[in-house]
Design a protein around this motif. Structure first.
Motif, PDB file in Angstrom:
ATOM      1  N   UNK A  44      25.428-101.869  -7.282  1.00  0.00           N
ATOM      2  CA  UNK A  44      24.687-102.142  -6.057  1.00  0.00           C
ATOM      3  C   UNK A  44      24.047-100.897  -5.489  1.00  0.00           C
ATOM      4  N   UNK A  45      22.890-101.080  -4.860  1.00  0.00           N
ATOM      5  CA  UNK A  45      22.244 -99.996  -4.131  1.00  0.00           C
ATOM      6  C   UNK A  45      21.693-100.536  -2.820  1.00  0.00           C
ATOM      7  N   UNK A  46      21.774 -99.717  -1.803  1.00  0.00           N
ATOM      8  CA  UNK A  46      21.037 -99.935  -0.557  1.00  0.00           C
ATOM      9  C   UNK A  46      20.378 -98.610  -0.231  1.00  0.00           C
ATOM     10  N   UNK A  47      19.779 -98.501   0.923  1.00  0.00           N
ATOM     11  CA  UNK A  47      19.084 -97.259   1.256  1.00  0.00           C
ATOM     12  C   UNK A  47      20.099 -96.125   1.369  1.00  0.00           C
ATOM     13  N   UNK A  48      20.064 -95.209   0.403  1.00  0.00           N
ATOM     14  CA  UNK A  48      20.902 -94.027   0.422  1.00  0.00           C
ATOM     15  C   UNK A  48      22.253 -94.149  -0.233  1.00  0.00           C
ATOM     16  N   UNK A  49      22.667 -95.344  -0.624  1.00  0.00           N
ATOM     17  CA  UNK A  49      24.022 -95.526  -1.141  1.00  0.00           C
ATOM     18  C   UNK A  49      23.993 -96.350  -2.419  1.00  0.00           C
ATOM     19  N   UNK A  50      24.850 -95.980  -3.361  1.00  0.00           N
ATOM     20  CA  UNK A  50      24.967 -96.735  -4.597  1.00  0.00           C
ATOM     21  C   UNK A  50      26.411 -96.816  -5.041  1.00  0.00           C
ATOM     22  N   UNK A  51      26.740 -97.853  -5.788  1.00  0.00           N
ATOM     23  CA  UNK A  51      28.109 -98.025  -6.273  1.00  0.00           C
ATOM     24  C   UNK A  51      28.098 -98.868  -7.536  1.00  0.00           C
ATOM     25  N   UNK A  52      29.152 -98.731  -8.317  1.00  0.00           N
ATOM     26  CA  UNK A  52      29.371 -99.551  -9.509  1.00  0.00           C
ATOM     27  C   UNK A  52      30.862 -99.830  -9.597  1.00  0.00           C
ATOM     28  N   UNK A  53      31.213-101.078  -9.908  1.00  0.00           N
ATOM     29  CA  UNK A  53      32.609-101.417 -10.151  1.00  0.00           C
ATOM     30  C   UNK A  53      32.673-102.280 -11.400  1.00  0.00           C
ATOM     31  N   UNK A  54      33.566-101.917 -12.332  1.00  0.00           N
ATOM     32  CA  UNK A  54      33.649-102.624 -13.610  1.00  0.00           C
ATOM     33  C   UNK A  54      35.103-102.683 -14.061  1.00  0.00           C
TER      34      UNK A  54
ATOM     35  N   UNK B 216      33.355 -84.657   0.587  1.00  0.00           N
ATOM     36  CA  UNK B 216      33.592 -86.069   0.338  1.00  0.00           C
ATOM     37  C   UNK B 216      35.019 -86.233  -0.189  1.00  0.00           C
ATOM     38  N   UNK B 217      35.658 -87.343   0.146  1.00  0.00           N
ATOM     39  CA  UNK B 217      37.011 -87.615  -0.339  1.00  0.00           C
ATOM     40  C   UNK B 217      37.052 -89.005  -0.949  1.00  0.00           C
ATOM     41  N   UNK B 218      38.035 -89.238  -1.802  1.00  0.00           N
ATOM     42  CA  UNK B 218      38.071 -90.451  -2.611  1.00  0.00           C
ATOM     43  C   UNK B 218      38.429 -91.702  -1.825  1.00  0.00           C
ATOM     44  N   UNK B 219      38.919 -91.538  -0.586  1.00  0.00           N
ATOM     45  CA  UNK B 219      39.313 -92.703   0.204  1.00  0.00           C
ATOM     46  C   UNK B 219      38.223 -93.155   1.171  1.00  0.00           C
ATOM     47  N   UNK B 220      37.012 -92.589   1.075  1.00  0.00           N
ATOM     48  CA  UNK B 220      35.963 -92.899   2.047  1.00  0.00           C
ATOM     49  C   UNK B 220      35.428 -94.317   1.888  1.00  0.00           C
ATOM     50  N   UNK B 221      34.971 -94.868   3.020  1.00  0.00           N
ATOM     51  CA  UNK B 221      34.302 -96.163   3.021  1.00  0.00           C
ATOM     52  C   UNK B 221      32.826 -95.935   2.720  1.00  0.00           C
ATOM     53  N   UNK B 222      32.168 -96.947   2.144  1.00  0.00           N
ATOM     54  CA  UNK B 222      30.817 -96.750   1.618  1.00  0.00           C
ATOM     55  C   UNK B 222      30.087 -98.088   1.594  1.00  0.00           C
ATOM     56  N   UNK B 223      28.784 -98.055   1.716  1.00  0.00           N
ATOM     57  CA  UNK B 223      27.987 -99.269   1.517  1.00  0.00           C
ATOM     58  C   UNK B 223      27.827 -99.477   0.009  1.00  0.00           C
ATOM     59  N   UNK B 224      28.151-100.693  -0.466  1.00  0.00           N
ATOM     60  CA  UNK B 224      28.205-100.917  -1.911  1.00  0.00           C
ATOM     61  C   UNK B 224      27.143-101.890  -2.402  1.00  0.00           C
ATOM     62  N   UNK B 225      26.178-102.266  -1.554  1.00  0.00           N
ATOM     63  CA  UNK B 225      25.024-103.015  -2.003  1.00  0.00           C
ATOM     64  C   UNK B 225      25.371-104.340  -2.658  1.00  0.00           C
ATOM     65  N   UNK B 226      24.757-104.597  -3.799  1.00  0.00           N
ATOM     66  CA  UNK B 226      24.838-105.918  -4.422  1.00  0.00           C
ATOM     67  C   UNK B 226      26.186-106.245  -5.044  1.00  0.00           C
ATOM     68  N   UNK B 227      27.141-105.336  -5.017  1.00  0.00           N
ATOM     69  CA  UNK B 227      28.512-105.720  -5.343  1.00  0.00           C
ATOM     70  C   UNK B 227      28.949-106.852  -4.405  1.00  0.00           C
ATOM     71  N   UNK B 228      28.331-106.904  -3.232  1.00  0.00           N
ATOM     72  CA  UNK B 228      28.561-108.000  -2.283  1.00  0.00           C
ATOM     73  C   UNK B 228      28.392-109.359  -2.954  1.00  0.00           C
TER      74      UNK B 228
END
Length: 395
Positions: A339-349, A74-86
């Motif tokens: 945010x979470x979706x199936x298999x992916x999670x993220x947090x931004x603060x 994994x690398x830090x520039x990857x795109x990702x599903x970010x769930x409810x951050x939407x």
């Protein structure tokens, strides 16, 4: 091993006075951040990546693999599903329309969408109540996904319909009707509110009604493009493009080994949770938002007016208009979303003064099995991820 391209760390800045509290920004410690990220990977997350900013200093790091079959890192520039951050993006798009006078924040939704929220409920539920989850509208997910009928009692749910609906193209109006016709979870405007994706699907329909274009196009035109987010999109198909990790869903130990759901039609959640982004783009977005450069300062003040809301995990949190504060006693407040979706999670603060930021993405979800009472058991990932969050936010 951790990968940290483009990170910098320089001298400690002077203390700053913020919101009546002394804020001392601890310098970024690349080695400590690398180690904390690696600890989350060792605790069981296949791969994760993050960006932490302090003023003009930036650290980026990654640990683990993007693909468990091949070992691709994994690398830090990857795109990702970010769930409810939407939801923050959708809320910002709504407030842009409020600023233009096409939407009234305290106008009943029934004036705009009488066919979707008819009668007395349409007259009682305002746009604001949708954005801050005090509408009383139920979650539609248990009706769209038959195996989630006991949601939010997750211990009673099953994962089968995740495979059944991998490429199902849901109609947003149908999902909204499921939530609107379900038994209400509260009275319009009552507190605590109840977090429900139905609210944000309705906001997407509202944007479409007042702009004459799709919600995806509206959010892109009014939020994503003005912010200069080159790697952020609301997808209209099931596939991610560009470098991205595979996204593994464990469903509380019911899927063993965890299964890859990175290719998935996100019409099941749309403007409530379908966004694809990078950790760098998320930090840029929240930095501009809190600087008053996405919406006006008066709109931002509305976004930061909070009410108590019961989350889907059953916890009562403070929630504004697509934003919520993350508070630790004796520490500075951060604002953002997870945010979470199936298999992916993220947090931004982002810290309230706008200088310290963290965004982190993980490619495993629902890693804990259930105990005898039906609650998720503690897992080493929980502690390791919380430790990374603390280090990234407070140094």
């Amino acid at each position: 091993m951790p990968c940290s391209p483009g990170r910098t760390a320089d001298a400690r800045p002077a203390p700053r006075q913020t919101e009546g509290r002394m804020t001392v920004s601890n310098p970024l410690d690349p080695a400590a951040l690398d180690a904390a990220l690696e600890n989350v990977h060792r605790a069981g997350v296949p791969g994760l990546f993050a960006e932490v900013r302090d003023g003009d200093r930036v650290w980026r790091g990654a640990a683990g693999v993007a693909d468990t079959a091949t070992g691709r890192p994994v690398t830090a520039d990857m795109r990702h599903r970010v769930g409810s951050i939407t939801k923050t993006f959708t809320a910002a798009a709504v407030l842009r329309q409020v600023e233009r006078g096409t939407i009234g924040l305290d106008t009943p939704i029934g004036r705009y969408l009488p066919e979707l929220v008819p009668g007395a409920r349409g007259a009682a539920i305002t746009v604001r109540m949708l954005v801050n989850h005090t509408s009383g509208l139920a979650e539609y997910l248990p009706y769209a996904y038959p195996s989630l009928k006991s949601f939010p009692d997750l211990a009673g749910t099953r994962p089968e319909s995740l495979d059944d609906h991998r490429f199902t193209r849901f109609d947003s109006a149908d999902l909204i009707r499921m939530g609107v016709t379900a038994p209400p979870v509260g009275a319009p405007g009552g507190t605590p509110g109840f977090y429900s994706n139905t609210n944000y699907l309705l906001l997407g329909a509202l944007l479409e009604r007042v702009t004459g274009t799709t919600a995806e196009h509206c959010v892109t035109r009014d939020v994503i493009e003005p912010a200069g987010l080159q790697d952020t999109e609301l997808p209209t198909g099931p596939h991610l493009h560009g470098p991205h990790p595979r996204m593994y869903e464990a469903w509380f130990g019911m899927i063993d080994p965890p299964r890859d759901y990175s290719d998935y039609d996100m019409s099941w959640v749309g403007p409530a949770g379908a966004l694809i982004s990078t950790v760098a783009d998320l930090n840029r977005f929240y930095g501009l938002l809190l600087a008053g450069e996405i919406v006006t300062p008066s709109s931002l003040a509305e976004m930061r007016r909070t009410v108590p809301v019961v989350s889907q995990e059953g916890k009562t949190i403070a929630y504004g208009l697509g934003l919520h504060p993350m508070e630790t006693p004796g520490r500075d407040t951060f604002w953002g979303h997870g945010g979470t979706v199936w298999g992916a999670g993220a947090l931004s603060a982002i810290r309230a003064d706008g200088r310290r930021q963290v965004s982190v993405a993980v490619n495993l979800q629902r890693w804990s099995g259930f105990d005898a009472s039906g609650r998720p058991r503690p897992h080493p990932i929980d502690d390791a991820l919380a430790a990374f969050h603390r280090l990234a936010m407070y140094g």
